[in-house]
Scaffold this motif. Structure first.
Motif, PDB file in Angstrom:
ATOM      1  N   THR A 215      80.670  53.846  41.626  1.00  0.00           N
ATOM      2  CA  THR A 215      81.015  53.455  42.983  1.00  0.00           C
ATOM      3  C   THR A 215      79.950  52.535  43.574  1.00  0.00           C
ATOM      4  OG1 THR A 215      79.863  55.296  44.076  1.00  0.00           O
ATOM      5  CG2 THR A 215      82.104  55.708  43.315  1.00  0.00           C
ATOM      6  N   PHE A 216      80.390  51.649  44.450  1.00  0.00           N
ATOM      7  CA  PHE A 216      79.508  50.829  45.269  1.00  0.00           C
ATOM      8  C   PHE A 216      79.889  51.025  46.731  1.00  0.00           C
ATOM      9  CE2 PHE A 216      79.497  47.561  41.600  1.00  0.00           C
ATOM     10  CZ  PHE A 216      78.409  48.171  41.000  1.00  0.00           C
ATOM     11  N   SER A 217      78.897  51.211  47.588  1.00  0.00           N
ATOM     12  CA  SER A 217      79.134  51.213  49.029  1.00  0.00           C
ATOM     13  C   SER A 217      78.006  50.438  49.693  1.00  0.00           C
ATOM     14  CB  SER A 217      79.210  52.639  49.576  1.00  0.00           C
ATOM     15  OG  SER A 217      78.031  53.373  49.279  1.00  0.00           O
ATOM     16  N   GLN A 218      78.357  49.623  50.662  1.00  0.00           N
ATOM     17  CA  GLN A 218      77.389  48.714  51.287  1.00  0.00           C
ATOM     18  C   GLN A 218      77.300  48.966  52.780  1.00  0.00           C
ATOM     19  OE1 GLN A 218      78.290  44.561  50.749  1.00  0.00           O
ATOM     20  NE2 GLN A 218      76.355  43.854  51.636  1.00  0.00           N
ATOM     21  N   GLU A 219      76.094  48.910  53.288  1.00  0.00           N
ATOM     22  CA  GLU A 219      75.841  48.977  54.719  1.00  0.00           C
ATOM     23  C   GLU A 219      74.732  47.980  55.042  1.00  0.00           C
ATOM     24  OE1 GLU A 219      73.974  52.300  57.560  1.00  0.00           O
ATOM     25  OE2 GLU A 219      75.937  52.864  56.767  1.00  0.00           O
ATOM     26  N   GLY A 220      75.111  46.846  55.583  1.00  0.00           N
ATOM     27  CA  GLY A 220      74.136  45.794  55.840  1.00  0.00           C
ATOM     28  C   GLY A 220      73.558  45.257  54.547  1.00  0.00           C
ATOM     29  N   SER A 221      72.240  45.254  54.447  1.00  0.00           N
ATOM     30  CA  SER A 221      71.572  44.743  53.239  1.00  0.00           C
ATOM     31  C   SER A 221      71.291  45.847  52.232  1.00  0.00           C
ATOM     32  CB  SER A 221      70.252  44.068  53.626  1.00  0.00           C
ATOM     33  OG  SER A 221      69.365  45.010  54.217  1.00  0.00           O
ATOM     34  N   ARG A 222      71.815  47.052  52.477  1.00  0.00           N
ATOM     35  CA  ARG A 222      71.611  48.168  51.562  1.00  0.00           C
ATOM     36  C   ARG A 222      72.908  48.464  50.801  1.00  0.00           C
ATOM     37  NH1 ARG A 222      67.131  51.729  52.728  1.00  0.00           N
ATOM     38  NH2 ARG A 222      65.898  50.947  54.488  1.00  0.00           N
TER      39      ARG A 222
ATOM     40  N   LEU B 215      64.337  43.823  50.684  1.00  0.00           N
ATOM     41  CA  LEU B 215      63.012  44.136  50.140  1.00  0.00           C
ATOM     42  C   LEU B 215      62.968  44.044  48.616  1.00  0.00           C
ATOM     43  CD1 LEU B 215      62.117  47.246  52.345  1.00  0.00           C
ATOM     44  CD2 LEU B 215      61.470  44.844  52.709  1.00  0.00           C
ATOM     45  N   ASP B 216      64.139  43.857  47.997  1.00  0.00           N
ATOM     46  CA  ASP B 216      64.242  43.760  46.530  1.00  0.00           C
ATOM     47  C   ASP B 216      63.741  45.027  45.832  1.00  0.00           C
ATOM     48  OD1 ASP B 216      65.256  41.130  46.738  1.00  0.00           O
ATOM     49  OD2 ASP B 216      63.224  40.322  46.855  1.00  0.00           O
ATOM     50  N   THR B 217      64.039  46.183  46.406  1.00  0.00           N
ATOM     51  CA  THR B 217      63.598  47.450  45.831  1.00  0.00           C
ATOM     52  C   THR B 217      64.786  48.319  45.453  1.00  0.00           C
ATOM     53  OG1 THR B 217      63.484  48.487  48.024  1.00  0.00           O
ATOM     54  CG2 THR B 217      61.464  47.452  47.176  1.00  0.00           C
ATOM     55  N   ILE B 218      64.572  49.193  44.481  1.00  0.00           N
ATOM     56  CA  ILE B 218      65.545  50.200  44.074  1.00  0.00           C
ATOM     57  C   ILE B 218      64.880  51.565  44.143  1.00  0.00           C
ATOM     58  CG2 ILE B 218      66.936  51.112  42.175  1.00  0.00           C
ATOM     59  CD1 ILE B 218      67.333  48.335  41.138  1.00  0.00           C
ATOM     60  N   THR B 219      65.495  52.476  44.873  1.00  0.00           N
ATOM     61  CA  THR B 219      65.078  53.877  44.888  1.00  0.00           C
ATOM     62  C   THR B 219      66.201  54.657  44.213  1.00  0.00           C
ATOM     63  OG1 THR B 219      63.952  53.519  47.000  1.00  0.00           O
ATOM     64  CG2 THR B 219      64.292  55.794  46.311  1.00  0.00           C
TER      65      THR B 219
ATOM     66  N   MET C  96      60.756  47.697  41.750  1.00  0.00           N
ATOM     67  CA  MET C  96      61.185  46.403  42.284  1.00  0.00           C
ATOM     68  C   MET C  96      61.928  45.645  41.200  1.00  0.00           C
ATOM     69  SD  MET C  96      58.160  44.954  44.756  1.00  0.00           S
ATOM     70  CE  MET C  96      59.303  43.698  45.359  1.00  0.00           C
ATOM     71  N   LEU C  97      62.990  44.986  41.609  1.00  0.00           N
ATOM     72  CA  LEU C  97      63.728  44.134  40.682  1.00  0.00           C
ATOM     73  C   LEU C  97      63.316  42.690  40.946  1.00  0.00           C
ATOM     74  CD1 LEU C  97      65.713  45.436  38.703  1.00  0.00           C
ATOM     75  CD2 LEU C  97      67.572  44.355  39.936  1.00  0.00           C
ATOM     76  N   GLU C  98      62.689  42.092  39.959  1.00  0.00           N
ATOM     77  CA  GLU C  98      62.233  40.714  40.069  1.00  0.00           C
ATOM     78  C   GLU C  98      63.366  39.759  39.727  1.00  0.00           C
ATOM     79  OE1 GLU C  98      59.362  40.073  41.258  1.00  0.00           O
ATOM     80  OE2 GLU C  98      58.413  42.057  41.120  1.00  0.00           O
ATOM     81  N   PRO C  99      63.265  38.494  40.106  1.00  0.00           N
ATOM     82  CA  PRO C  99      64.303  37.523  39.749  1.00  0.00           C
ATOM     83  C   PRO C  99      64.556  37.509  38.242  1.00  0.00           C
ATOM     84  CG  PRO C  99      62.824  36.568  41.354  1.00  0.00           C
ATOM     85  CD  PRO C  99      62.219  37.882  40.961  1.00  0.00           C
ATOM     86  N   GLY C 100      65.827  37.582  37.860  1.00  0.00           N
ATOM     87  CA  GLY C 100      66.197  37.581  36.449  1.00  0.00           C
ATOM     88  C   GLY C 100      66.247  38.954  35.808  1.00  0.00           C
ATOM     89  N   ASP C 101      65.829  40.011  36.529  1.00  0.00           N
ATOM     90  CA  ASP C 101      65.887  41.370  35.988  1.00  0.00           C
ATOM     91  C   ASP C 101      67.312  41.918  36.075  1.00  0.00           C
ATOM     92  OD1 ASP C 101      63.188  41.221  35.568  1.00  0.00           O
ATOM     93  OD2 ASP C 101      62.614  42.570  37.200  1.00  0.00           O
ATOM     94  N   THR C 102      67.613  42.851  35.172  1.00  0.00           N
ATOM     95  CA  THR C 102      68.950  43.441  35.114  1.00  0.00           C
ATOM     96  C   THR C 102      68.843  44.944  34.872  1.00  0.00           C
ATOM     97  OG1 THR C 102      69.925  41.409  34.199  1.00  0.00           O
ATOM     98  CG2 THR C 102      71.176  43.442  33.899  1.00  0.00           C
ATOM     99  N   LEU C 103      69.679  45.713  35.549  1.00  0.00           N
ATOM    100  CA  LEU C 103      69.769  47.157  35.337  1.00  0.00           C
ATOM    101  C   LEU C 103      71.153  47.473  34.779  1.00  0.00           C
ATOM    102  CD1 LEU C 103      68.534  49.943  37.728  1.00  0.00           C
ATOM    103  CD2 LEU C 103      70.781  50.124  36.662  1.00  0.00           C
ATOM    104  N   VAL C 104      71.178  48.240  33.702  1.00  0.00           N
ATOM    105  CA  VAL C 104      72.431  48.620  33.049  1.00  0.00           C
ATOM    106  C   VAL C 104      72.535  50.141  33.036  1.00  0.00           C
ATOM    107  CG1 VAL C 104      73.809  48.549  30.936  1.00  0.00           C
ATOM    108  CG2 VAL C 104      72.426  46.558  31.592  1.00  0.00           C
ATOM    109  N   ALA C 105      73.532  50.684  33.746  1.00  0.00           N
ATOM    110  CA  ALA C 105      73.818  52.120  33.719  1.00  0.00           C
ATOM    111  C   ALA C 105      75.127  52.328  32.954  1.00  0.00           C
ATOM    112  CB  ALA C 105      73.931  52.673  35.138  1.00  0.00           C
TER     113      ALA C 105
END
Length: 302
Positions: free
Chosen positions: A101-108, A176-180, A222-231
């Protein structure tokens, strides 16, 4: 239906058919009675039509349930700033026990990928319940460990009815380009750095619904430019080829590095194609789900 009349001999004081002790023939008495004809092995035409109608109705209802499941999961493709999100789920039996699932609220953005124990209709019904839990305690501004703890408490309360669930929850701040994140007993997602390094995201706690009062922790990166996360779900890892060999984590990590594309959706489709080529026509033995989160690479002017 016609009835068949049968004549059946029986013994009496007058003897049976055949010669008696003095050589004369004594005929037995005969009883005539009605016996039903054997039931036909072919069902009546009306019953066949009724079964066909019920099957068509069942397929239509399952199709509606699949559409509801998809709508509750949010968009399949999403962009927020220079962040891209893509997800896909393929069910082994109509409704999937895997969910993304994806849910968005503003920039989060809150991204969730999980696996409900079991397959088919029962697992699909529990997804609807989990979707409600995510809406009530899974807001994009909440800490993933807190969300996971609340969902775990609720599922433990419903035991032994509720299934066990593994889940990966990630809260992304696109400004902020962060993932928690919090990993609740799920297979660890793969973080692919732009320079080729890889990491596994394991911080979290046990699977959901197993231990009341279990503690969960959040990880940050932090996810830097060009980084990818695969779940991914176990259906990806356990996909087998015609020889019975599993796709496995090592092959998934190597494939993710090899097929990485400029867009999250293209990367996801290339990964799915790699898994499909590996299976070489072998049917799915489990639900398959995949989520790709990618940050745009930096562009350099000429």
């Amino acid at each position: 239906m016609l009835n068949t009349y049968r004549v059946v001999p029986f013994d009496s004081k007058y003897g049976t058919i055949g010669p008696n002790h003095n050589g004369t023939t004594v005929h037995s008495l005969f009883q005539t009675f009605v016996m039903p004809a054997p039931a036909s092995s072919v069902p009546p035409q009306d019953d066949v039509y009724s079964l066909l109608r019920e099957r068509i109705d069942l397929h239509a209802q399952l199709s509606d349930a699949v559409q509801i499941q998809r709508k509750l999961s949010g968009p399949r493709v999403l962009r927020c700033g220079d962040w891209q999100f893509a997800r896909e789920v393929f069910a082994a039996r109509f409704l999937s026990g895997d969910f993304t699932t994806f849910s968005q609220e503003g920039s989060r953005v809150l991204a969730v990928l999980g696996d409900i124990a079991g397959k088919g209709v029962a697992a699909g019904m529990w997804f609807t319940h989990l979707a409600g839990l995510l809406q009530s305690c899974g807001r994009p501004d909440f800490d993933p460990a807190r969300m996971t703890s609340e969902i775990n408490r609720h599922l433990c309360y419903l035991q032994p009815v509720a299934p066990f669930v593994t889940a990966f929850l990630a809260q992304i701040d696109c400004d902020l380009d962060t993932i928690t994140y919090c990993n609740a007993g799920h297979f660890p997602p793969i973080l692919l750095r732009a320079d080729g390094r890889t990491e596994l995201l394991e911080k979290g706690g046990p699977l959901l619904g197993a231990l009341e009062g279990a503690e969960f922790q959040s990880g940050e990166l932090m996810l830097e430019p060009g980084d990818t996360l695969v779940a991914y779900s176990d259906g990806i890892l356990e996909c087998r080829d015609t020889a019975g060999e599993e796709f496995g984590l090592d092959r998934l990590m190597a494939s993710a590095l090899e097929v990485k594309q400029p867009s999250a959706h293209a990367t996801l489709m290339m990964l799915l194609a790699t898994v499909q080529d590996f299976a070489n026509g072998s049917p799915l033995s489990d639900d398959v789900s995949l989520t790709v989160i990618q940050r745009d690479a930096e562009t350099t002017g000429l």
